[in-house]
Design an enzyme around this catalytic site. Structure first.
Site, PDB file in Angstrom:
ATOM      1  N   HIS B  74      29.937  -3.184  49.052  1.00 41.91           N
ATOM      2  CA  HIS B  74      28.908  -3.605  48.099  1.00 41.91           C
ATOM      3  C   HIS B  74      27.532  -3.177  48.599  1.00 41.91           C
ATOM      4  O   HIS B  74      26.744  -2.602  47.845  1.00 41.91           O
ATOM      5  CB  HIS B  74      28.968  -5.124  47.898  1.00 41.91           C
ATOM      6  CG  HIS B  74      27.790  -5.701  47.162  1.00 41.91           C
ATOM      7  ND1 HIS B  74      27.640  -5.581  45.806  1.00 41.91           N
ATOM      8  CD2 HIS B  74      26.702  -6.379  47.599  1.00 41.91           C
ATOM      9  CE1 HIS B  74      26.518  -6.175  45.435  1.00 41.91           C
ATOM     10  NE2 HIS B  74      25.921  -6.672  46.513  1.00 41.91           N
ATOM     11  N   ASP B 103       9.830  22.727  35.941  1.00 37.65           N
ATOM     12  CA  ASP B 103      11.083  22.209  36.490  1.00 37.65           C
ATOM     13  C   ASP B 103      10.814  21.852  37.948  1.00 37.65           C
ATOM     14  O   ASP B 103       9.672  21.892  38.407  1.00 37.65           O
ATOM     15  CB  ASP B 103      12.212  23.260  36.392  1.00 37.65           C
ATOM     16  CG  ASP B 103      13.588  22.595  36.365  1.00 37.65           C
ATOM     17  OD1 ASP B 103      13.846  21.754  37.245  1.00 37.65           O
ATOM     18  OD2 ASP B 103      14.376  22.893  35.460  1.00 37.65           O
ATOM     19  N   TRP B 139      27.414  -3.136  56.327  1.00 40.61           N
ATOM     20  CA  TRP B 139      26.780  -1.853  56.016  1.00 40.61           C
ATOM     21  C   TRP B 139      25.938  -1.369  57.190  1.00 40.61           C
ATOM     22  O   TRP B 139      25.614  -0.193  57.287  1.00 40.61           O
ATOM     23  CB  TRP B 139      25.940  -1.938  54.732  1.00 40.61           C
ATOM     24  CG  TRP B 139      24.552  -2.467  54.907  1.00 40.61           C
ATOM     25  CD1 TRP B 139      24.187  -3.779  54.957  1.00 40.61           C
ATOM     26  CD2 TRP B 139      23.348  -1.704  55.062  1.00 40.61           C
ATOM     27  NE1 TRP B 139      22.841  -3.881  55.144  1.00 40.61           N
ATOM     28  CE2 TRP B 139      22.290  -2.623  55.204  1.00 40.61           C
ATOM     29  CE3 TRP B 139      23.059  -0.343  55.089  1.00 40.61           C
ATOM     30  CZ2 TRP B 139      20.966  -2.218  55.384  1.00 40.61           C
ATOM     31  CZ3 TRP B 139      21.728   0.044  55.268  1.00 40.61           C
ATOM     32  CH2 TRP B 139      20.699  -0.881  55.409  1.00 40.61           C
ATOM     33  N   SER B 166      22.278  14.900  50.743  1.00 37.04           N
ATOM     34  CA  SER B 166      21.818  14.902  49.362  1.00 37.04           C
ATOM     35  C   SER B 166      20.387  14.387  49.260  1.00 37.04           C
ATOM     36  O   SER B 166      19.536  15.000  48.613  1.00 37.04           O
ATOM     37  CB  SER B 166      22.761  14.038  48.529  1.00 37.04           C
ATOM     38  OG  SER B 166      22.132  13.613  47.352  1.00 37.04           O
ATOM     39  N   SER B 167      20.116  13.263  49.938  1.00 33.06           N
ATOM     40  CA  SER B 167      18.766  12.689  49.880  1.00 33.06           C
ATOM     41  C   SER B 167      17.742  13.621  50.495  1.00 33.06           C
ATOM     42  O   SER B 167      16.638  13.762  49.982  1.00 33.06           O
ATOM     43  CB  SER B 167      18.700  11.388  50.665  1.00 33.06           C
ATOM     44  OG  SER B 167      19.406  10.415  50.017  1.00 33.06           O
ATOM     45  N   HIS B 250      14.449   0.270  58.594  1.00 34.63           N
ATOM     46  CA  HIS B 250      13.304  -0.365  57.971  1.00 34.63           C
ATOM     47  C   HIS B 250      12.545   0.550  57.030  1.00 34.63           C
ATOM     48  O   HIS B 250      12.254   0.156  55.908  1.00 34.63           O
ATOM     49  CB  HIS B 250      12.394  -1.104  58.936  1.00 34.63           C
ATOM     50  CG  HIS B 250      11.653  -2.160  58.159  1.00 34.63           C
ATOM     51  ND1 HIS B 250      12.242  -3.353  57.800  1.00 34.63           N
ATOM     52  CD2 HIS B 250      10.468  -2.136  57.543  1.00 34.63           C
ATOM     53  CE1 HIS B 250      11.430  -4.024  57.019  1.00 34.63           C
ATOM     54  NE2 HIS B 250      10.342  -3.313  56.844  1.00 34.63           N
ATOM     55  N   GLU B 252      13.883   2.746  55.389  1.00 39.15           N
ATOM     56  CA  GLU B 252      14.797   2.781  54.240  1.00 39.15           C
ATOM     57  C   GLU B 252      14.482   1.654  53.246  1.00 39.15           C
ATOM     58  O   GLU B 252      14.534   1.848  52.038  1.00 39.15           O
ATOM     59  CB  GLU B 252      16.244   2.666  54.737  1.00 39.15           C
ATOM     60  CG  GLU B 252      17.287   2.414  53.657  1.00 39.15           C
ATOM     61  CD  GLU B 252      17.540   3.609  52.759  1.00 39.15           C
ATOM     62  OE1 GLU B 252      17.136   4.729  53.141  1.00 39.15           O
ATOM     63  OE2 GLU B 252      18.129   3.419  51.676  1.00 39.15           O
ATOM     64  N   TYR B 254      11.649   0.477  52.555  1.00 38.66           N
ATOM     65  CA  TYR B 254      10.495   0.869  51.742  1.00 38.66           C
ATOM     66  C   TYR B 254      10.828   2.051  50.850  1.00 38.66           C
ATOM     67  O   TYR B 254      10.232   2.213  49.784  1.00 38.66           O
ATOM     68  CB  TYR B 254       9.286   1.132  52.638  1.00 38.66           C
ATOM     69  CG  TYR B 254       8.880  -0.147  53.338  1.00 38.66           C
ATOM     70  CD1 TYR B 254       8.774  -1.323  52.609  1.00 38.66           C
ATOM     71  CD2 TYR B 254       8.665  -0.204  54.690  1.00 38.66           C
ATOM     72  CE1 TYR B 254       8.455  -2.519  53.219  1.00 38.66           C
ATOM     73  CE2 TYR B 254       8.340  -1.397  55.315  1.00 38.66           C
ATOM     74  CZ  TYR B 254       8.237  -2.546  54.573  1.00 38.66           C
ATOM     75  OH  TYR B 254       7.922  -3.721  55.189  1.00 38.66           O
ATOM     76  N   SER B 265       3.381   0.247  38.517  1.00 38.14           N
ATOM     77  CA  SER B 265       1.980   0.645  38.362  1.00 38.14           C
ATOM     78  C   SER B 265       1.784   1.554  37.162  1.00 38.14           C
ATOM     79  O   SER B 265       0.657   1.833  36.769  1.00 38.14           O
ATOM     80  CB  SER B 265       1.500   1.375  39.624  1.00 38.14           C
ATOM     81  OG  SER B 265       1.663   0.551  40.748  1.00 38.14           O
ATOM     82  N   HIS B 299      12.100  -6.295  64.079  1.00 41.65           N
ATOM     83  CA  HIS B 299      12.226  -7.637  63.480  1.00 41.65           C
ATOM     84  C   HIS B 299      13.626  -7.886  62.909  1.00 41.65           C
ATOM     85  O   HIS B 299      13.935  -9.004  62.534  1.00 41.65           O
ATOM     86  CB  HIS B 299      11.125  -7.908  62.439  1.00 41.65           C
ATOM     87  CG  HIS B 299      11.221  -7.122  61.177  1.00 41.65           C
ATOM     88  ND1 HIS B 299      10.126  -6.628  60.529  1.00 41.65           N
ATOM     89  CD2 HIS B 299      12.277  -6.755  60.435  1.00 41.65           C
ATOM     90  CE1 HIS B 299      10.517  -5.987  59.439  1.00 41.65           C
ATOM     91  NE2 HIS B 299      11.807  -6.046  59.360  1.00 41.65           N
ATOM     92  N   HIS B 300      14.448  -6.848  62.836  1.00 48.49           N
ATOM     93  CA  HIS B 300      15.838  -7.064  62.443  1.00 48.49           C
ATOM     94  C   HIS B 300      16.678  -7.504  63.634  1.00 48.49           C
ATOM     95  O   HIS B 300      17.864  -7.755  63.487  1.00 48.49           O
ATOM     96  CB  HIS B 300      16.439  -5.774  61.874  1.00 48.49           C
ATOM     97  CG  HIS B 300      15.761  -5.313  60.620  1.00 48.49           C
ATOM     98  ND1 HIS B 300      16.180  -5.686  59.366  1.00 48.49           N
ATOM     99  CD2 HIS B 300      14.688  -4.534  60.417  1.00 48.49           C
ATOM    100  CE1 HIS B 300      15.397  -5.145  58.455  1.00 48.49           C
ATOM    101  NE2 HIS B 300      14.476  -4.435  59.060  1.00 48.49           N
ATOM    102  N   THR B 325       0.786  -4.910  50.959  1.00 48.83           N
ATOM    103  CA  THR B 325       1.651  -5.365  49.875  1.00 48.83           C
ATOM    104  C   THR B 325       0.907  -6.371  49.009  1.00 48.83           C
ATOM    105  O   THR B 325       0.991  -6.324  47.774  1.00 48.83           O
ATOM    106  CB  THR B 325       2.936  -5.999  50.433  1.00 48.83           C
ATOM    107  OG1 THR B 325       3.435  -5.146  51.472  1.00 48.83           O
ATOM    108  CG2 THR B 325       3.990  -6.135  49.375  1.00 48.83           C
ATOM    109  N   LYS B 328      -1.403  -4.708  46.618  1.00 54.21           N
ATOM    110  CA  LYS B 328      -0.732  -4.198  45.422  1.00 54.21           C
ATOM    111  C   LYS B 328      -0.554  -5.299  44.378  1.00 54.21           C
ATOM    112  O   LYS B 328      -0.858  -5.105  43.203  1.00 54.21           O
ATOM    113  CB  LYS B 328       0.637  -3.626  45.798  1.00 54.21           C
ATOM    114  CG  LYS B 328       0.513  -2.254  46.422  1.00 54.21           C
ATOM    115  CD  LYS B 328       1.864  -1.703  46.763  1.00 54.21           C
ATOM    116  CE  LYS B 328       1.747  -0.243  47.142  1.00 54.21           C
ATOM    117  NZ  LYS B 328       1.425   0.620  45.997  1.00 54.21           N
ATOM    118  N   ARG B 447      25.734 -15.582  56.877  1.00 55.60           N
ATOM    119  CA  ARG B 447      26.116 -14.601  55.861  1.00 55.60           C
ATOM    120  C   ARG B 447      27.442 -13.963  56.260  1.00 55.60           C
ATOM    121  O   ARG B 447      27.943 -14.178  57.356  1.00 55.60           O
ATOM    122  CB  ARG B 447      25.022 -13.538  55.715  1.00 55.60           C
ATOM    123  CG  ARG B 447      24.832 -12.708  56.959  1.00 55.60           C
ATOM    124  CD  ARG B 447      23.609 -11.825  56.859  1.00 55.60           C
ATOM    125  NE  ARG B 447      23.851 -10.660  56.024  1.00 55.60           N
ATOM    126  CZ  ARG B 447      23.195  -9.502  56.178  1.00 55.60           C
ATOM    127  NH1 ARG B 447      22.268  -9.366  57.096  1.00 55.60           N
ATOM    128  NH2 ARG B 447      23.457  -8.482  55.394  1.00 55.60           N
TER     129      ARG B 447
END
Lengths: 173, 522, 374
Positions: B74, B103, B139, B166-167, B250, B252, B254, B265, B299-300, B325, B328, B447
């Site tokens: 998931h 294009d 994951w 791909s990315s 991290h 990732e 963002y 926006s 922080h993870h 943040t 924004k 979790r």
């Protein structure tokens, strides 16, 4: 449309991504450098601190811990009682290792310290963890560690743990 | 300008070959969306199964190892198969239209970067059929647990390599397009904010996807080639994987939210009939968030045992992220302030985004506090936090963007009534689903567990009910899109009264080829 | 703290929440150590600040949503910049953050201060149980979940401490600084007791330390907090905090019990048992140590854990079977049980495996196990 410009930009970006791929791997040695700087996970002999005077005014209790990953194959034991040492004093302790199996075994101990801040103050002059251990079937050996807890260790750090985890080598888990 | 082009130029090739071999940014954008939708269905069904198992204590539907496979897949599917491809779909459709380019810079590479994804998706989902089942180590793939799995773990690593490739190709393409192919007169600081956020996202992807590739390559080599990068027995360290992973992980996070900021926006000014407040500060805030993202990975890992100085550094750096943040959010509110507001479906999702994403931001602030994080790490509080950021954040922005640009893509206005039903059902049920998870986490529920102690039963039941309604509500979106594709009220070139930007100067639906002559931007 | 709690109730005004029911817990559990109290207070402080900001910012937004709509005839005022406002709302959050970080900084330093413990306990994580080793006192035991499998499978009513109960809890004295040394035998686990405000990952090959000082006598329950495989949900932690005298009594009993157990084990090792006796004892041992992987029905999990029902090894000669249980299997999840179980328990569980689920192996006596020990 500016195709040479596109090509140049994409080439630069590709180089950037290749560099970052290399950086991912470079994090491994960088992490080791970081660990050496902070004294974590040291596994090589360290030069004695310049000032080898013993600070007899205080003592630190060093707890000795042994862990073994393949309990079926080995018995690995630490001295049961903690040792009281003065900072700067040369200390020798012995661990015990026994091959419980019927075949020769190769293994290695990995040191670890707690609290983390203590690691930087452990100066190991000689340690069995520097070498692989080869044991004949049912051989029992005593493994010495020779170290100094240097005088830089914080005054409020009164209990420090030195731990070794013993792993069998040459076997994929 | 479009009218002067010869008619044949507009025609798209027909049949399956059009999609397989397409180099057209609009077709590829559409492919990305359908891929994301398919994966969303699969990942969503997994979530439904997870919530069904957690509906009450005890094991009912799945065994623990299957549960772990479900949560792992998931996560991987929703991140790499839904949110990222959907945002790339937006970039493909909108970036050329918004900057006046005909294009993407490299149309053939564009085709290639899309078609890697279904292959990767197949590997990921197909691995459930292999002996031992799919990957079940989370994951985040932490070793040594990740070393214990079977062949599907190697296949998952391969799938991640493909999705990473791909990315990276997609990002190189997007960044090159933005940097080199803007219409004359469109200076960087005149670009639509969506384009800005994607430019920064592309750089983040180019910088961190290779690091992830490196990390999983090391895992692969530890698993199969006898190296000891992460194995203490060979002088490695399992914690090092976490450092490398979160150095990717991290930024990732963002990557998954910056394009959302871009969409919001764009939508809010349109329905406020006012220009975006603080355009320049929005750009700087986005860049600041991107740069800070490289400094906060620790922080993870507050509970792995790092020195106090490192904990404090990561805590303060993380708190700093709240400043840009916050800017924004304030700017969005200021954009609405004294506007002339209407609440069509895109705006409803955008307003919900601002509110609910902020809740996710606040729980992030709570988690940034190292002492509190020690208590809440790996609990449902964290699950609540990142679902507020990724579902009511990233996913709601995707919905807002879809409703906003569907008229441009299909030529028909989305059905407002169905859209509103979709919005209200989703917005209410998503809170019933995720808000109680804060309480579960605070009360001490870890979790990634298939079964839990009795005191967690009540809120789990509530969350599951919310989850089922939320899941079912997403069928409405599919209906809206299908209705929109088949017909409906014709959309004008400028589909929304307050809409600004080059994409609204071409016809609706956008012709197959647009801006073959660059427009002039003043 | 009290105020924080009230605000929390208010924050949960939404209809589906009924705070009067005890189980609908909304906040962190009542803290039972100084660190846990600090965590509780920092959390309350941040929550209040966030709530304040939320109300102000979204108050403004909702005012605009109602008053500045086109349908009430509001005209757009196309302003789009205001430098001083933008500077203000950059600087003020920065100051708020520093204010929030200050108490947290001090708490971090205290959490890390493991100096001067009264007692050190080494905790080792296994898939899926914990081992507690009281380093100075020579007491060492394994603590595994004691929730019966039929409760998990919904075939029996669930007890009040479902999934949060163990066969042997960790026992510590109240008011004493307990230092926990953590490591793991296999994968990463995390040792977590919410009420004591302590959580630390257990990392194989490395040792990490943390500490707590319980303020109140009681039983505190926690769980493994790091995904560690299929049994992750089933390795609870129970800490019993006792008065110093009670703790000393427990310790003495434990030490005496160890000797008595050794004597009993020695006696049992030489004795031979009837098959019924062995099977009855073996079934219990199996449930505690083997069923997590090989399953209560002995069918294992295809592709992951081999089945014992109908297994060639289990139905074959006893020596190979005993050897496998004693010494484990290299490169698999099968651990060596020789250090965890005594001869009688091993003989019992092996006998149970050999005679249950239609298996036709021969029973095994403690003496058979003893000769195969290495």
């Amino acid at each position: 449309m500016n195709t040479t410009g596109n090509r140049r930009t994409s080439l630069r970006l590709t180089l950037l991504s290749a560099a970052m791929f290399a950086f991912g791997f470079a994090l491994v040695p960088l992490y080791d450098v970081f660990c050496d700087l902070t004294g974590l996970n040291r596994d090589a002999a360290q030069a004695l601190a310049n000032n080898t005077q013993v600070d007899a005014s205080r003592s630190v209790r060093i707890e000795l811990v042994a862990n073994v990953q393949d309990g079926a194959l080995w018995r690995f034991a630490a001295p049961r009682l903690p040792v009281e040492v003065h900072p700067g004093e040369l200390v020798r302790v012995e661990y015990e290792l026994e091959n419980l199996s019927d075949r020769p075994l190769v293994g290695r101990a990995v040191p670890s310290y707690a609290p983390l801040a203590a690691a930087a103050h452990f100066k190991k002059i000689d340690c069995f963890c520097f070498r692989e251990q080869h044991l004949a079937p049912h051989e029992k050996v005593r493994l010495p560690v020779l170290f100094v807890l240097d005088r830089g260790v914080a005054r409020d750090m009164k209990v420090v743990t030195l731990s070794y985890t013993f792993f069998a080598l040459g076997k994929r888990t | 300008m479009e009218a002067v082009l010869p008619h044949g130029h507009h025609a798209a090739p027909a049949g399956l070959w059009r999609w397989l071999a397409s180099t057209n940014h609009k077709d590829i954008g559409t492919l990305y969306f359908w891929f994301a939708a398919t994966m969303f269905l699969i990942g969503g069904l997994m979530a439904m199964l997870i919530r069904a198992e957690l509906f009450q204590p005890g094991l009912q539907l799945v065994r623990p190892e299957v549960f772990n496979q479900l949560t792992t897949l998931h996560g991987l599917i929703m991140i790499f198969g839904v949110i990222m491809p959907a945002f790339t779909g937006f970039a493909n459709w909108q970036v050329p239209l918004m900057i006046g380019a005909p294009d993407m810079a490299f149309p053939r590479m564009n085709n290639w970067s899309f078609w890697l994804l279904p292959v990767a998706g197949l590997f990921l989902i197909g691995s459930t059929l292999l002996p031992g089942g799919a990957v079940a180590g989370g994951w985040t793939m932490y070793p040594p647990l990740f070393m214990q799995g079977g062949i599907s773990y190697d296949l998952t690593i391969f799938a991640i390599h493909l999705m990473g490739a791909s990315s990276i190709m997609g990002s190189i393409n997007i960044a090159t397009t933005i940097l080199n192919m803007r219409a004359p007169g469109m200076a960087l600081m005149k670009m639509p904010l969506f384009v800005w956020t994607w430019l920064i996202t592309a750089f983040l992807l180019i910088a961190v996807m290779p690091v992830l590739a490196g990390a999983v390559t090391m895992l692969l080599s530890d698993r199969n080639f006898g190296t000891h990068f992460f194995d203490a027995a060979g002088g490695g360290d399992p914690v090092m994987f976490q450092h490398v992973f979160w150095f990717f992980g991290h930024p990732e996070v963002y990557i998954l939210i910056l394009p959302a900021f871009g969409i919001i926006s764009t939508v809010i000014p349109t329905f406020s009939r006012k220009p975006l407040f603080g355009y320049a500060s929005m750009v700087y805030a986005t860049a600041a968030i991107a740069i800070l993202s490289f400094l906060v990975w620790g922080h993870h890992m507050f509970t792995v045992g790092m020195p106090a100085a490192a904990q404090l550094f990561f805590m303060y750096a993380t708190l700093l992220v709240a400043v840009p943040t916050g800017v924004k959010v304030f700017n969005w509110v200021a954009t609405m302030w004294r506007g002339s507001l209407t609440f069509e479906t895109p705006m409803l999702f955008a307003v919900a985004f601002v509110c609910l994403f902020t809740i996710g931001g606040f729980s992030g602030l709570v988690l940034a506090m190292a002492p509190v994080d020690i208590q809440l790490q790996d609990t449902y509080y964290v699950v609540a936090h990142f679902h507020y950021v990724l579902v009511t954040g990233a996913l709601f922005s995707i919905y807002a963007g879809l409703y906003y640009w569907l008229p441009k893509w299909t030529g028909h206005r989305a059905d407002e009534t169905w859209g509103r039903w979709h919005f209200w059902l989703s917005a209410v049920s998503v809170n019933v689903l995720f808000f109680p998870m804060h309480f579960l986490g605070l009360a001490g529920m870890p979790r990634r567990i298939p079964d839990y102690a009795l005191q967690f039963a009540d809120f789990n039941r509530v969350a599951s009910l919310g989850g089922f309604v939320f899941g079912a509500s997403q069928i409405l979106l599919l209906i809206v899109i299908l209705k929109c594709l088949r017909g409906g009220e014709k959309a004008e070139a400028r589909a929304w009264e307050g809409a600004e930007g080059l994409e609204w100067t071409v016809a609706s639906p956008a012709p197959y080829h647009t801006f073959t002559e660059p427009p002039e931007v003043k | 703290m009290r105020l924080g709690r009230q605000v929390l109730w208010m924050a949960c005004w939404a209809g589906w929440v009924q705070p009067v029911v005890a189980d609908w817990a909304l906040n962190l559990p009542a803290p039972k150590s100084d660190i846990a109290v600090r965590i509780y207070d920092i959390h309350t402080l941040i929550l209040l600040i966030c709530l304040g900001i939320f109300v102000v910012v979204f108050g403004v937004m909702f005012y605009a949503l109602f008053k500045h709509r086109k349908s009430v005839g509001h005209q757009a005022h196309p302003f789009h910049e205001h430098t001083s406002v933008e500077v203000i709302w950059t600087v003020i959050p920065l100051l708020i953050l520093v204010g929030m970080a200050w108490p947290a900084t001090r708490a971090v330093l205290d959490q890390k201060d493991t100096a001067n413990p009264d007692l050190t306990i080494k905790v080792t994580g296994y898939q899926w149980k914990w081992e507690y080793d009281y380093l100075q006192d020579g007491v060492k035991f394994i603590s595994a979940s004691s929730t019966p499998a039929d409760q998990i499978a919904n075939q029996a009513a669930k007890g009040p401490h479902y999934l949060l109960e163990v066969d042997e809890p960790m026992v510590v004295p109240v008011g004493k600084k307990v230092r926990i040394l953590l490591t793991s035998h296999d994968v990463i686990h995390a040792w977590w007791v919410p009420e004591l405000g302590v959580k630390q990952d257990a990392i194989p090959g490395f040792i990490r330390d943390t500490w707590f000082r319980a303020n109140e006598i009681g039983t505190y329950r926690g769980q493994c907090a790091e995904l560690c495989g299929r049994g992750h949900a089933f390795m609870p932690i129970v800490v019993e905090v006792k008065r110093e005298v009670d703790y000393q009594a427990w310790l003495a009993a434990k030490q005496a019990g160890k000797q008595a157990k050794a004597v009993a084990a020695a006696a049992a090792a030489g004795k031979s048992f009837g098959p019924a006796e062995l099977k009855a004892r073996g079934e219990k041992v199996y449930a505690a140590h083997c069923a997590a992987c090989h399953q209560a029905d002995g069918k294992g999990l295809p592709g992951v854990f081999p089945a014992l029902a109908g297994s060639r090894m289990v139905n074959g000669p006893a020596a190979a079977h005993i050897d496998r249980v004693l010494h484990g299997k290299d490169g698999s999840a099968m651990t060596a049980f020789q250090d965890q179980l005594d001869d009688a328990d091993l003989a019992a569980v092996i006998t149970w495996e050999r005679m249950a689920w239609g298996n036709t192996g021969s029973p095994v006596q403690p003496t058979d196990v003893k000769v195969l020990r290495k």
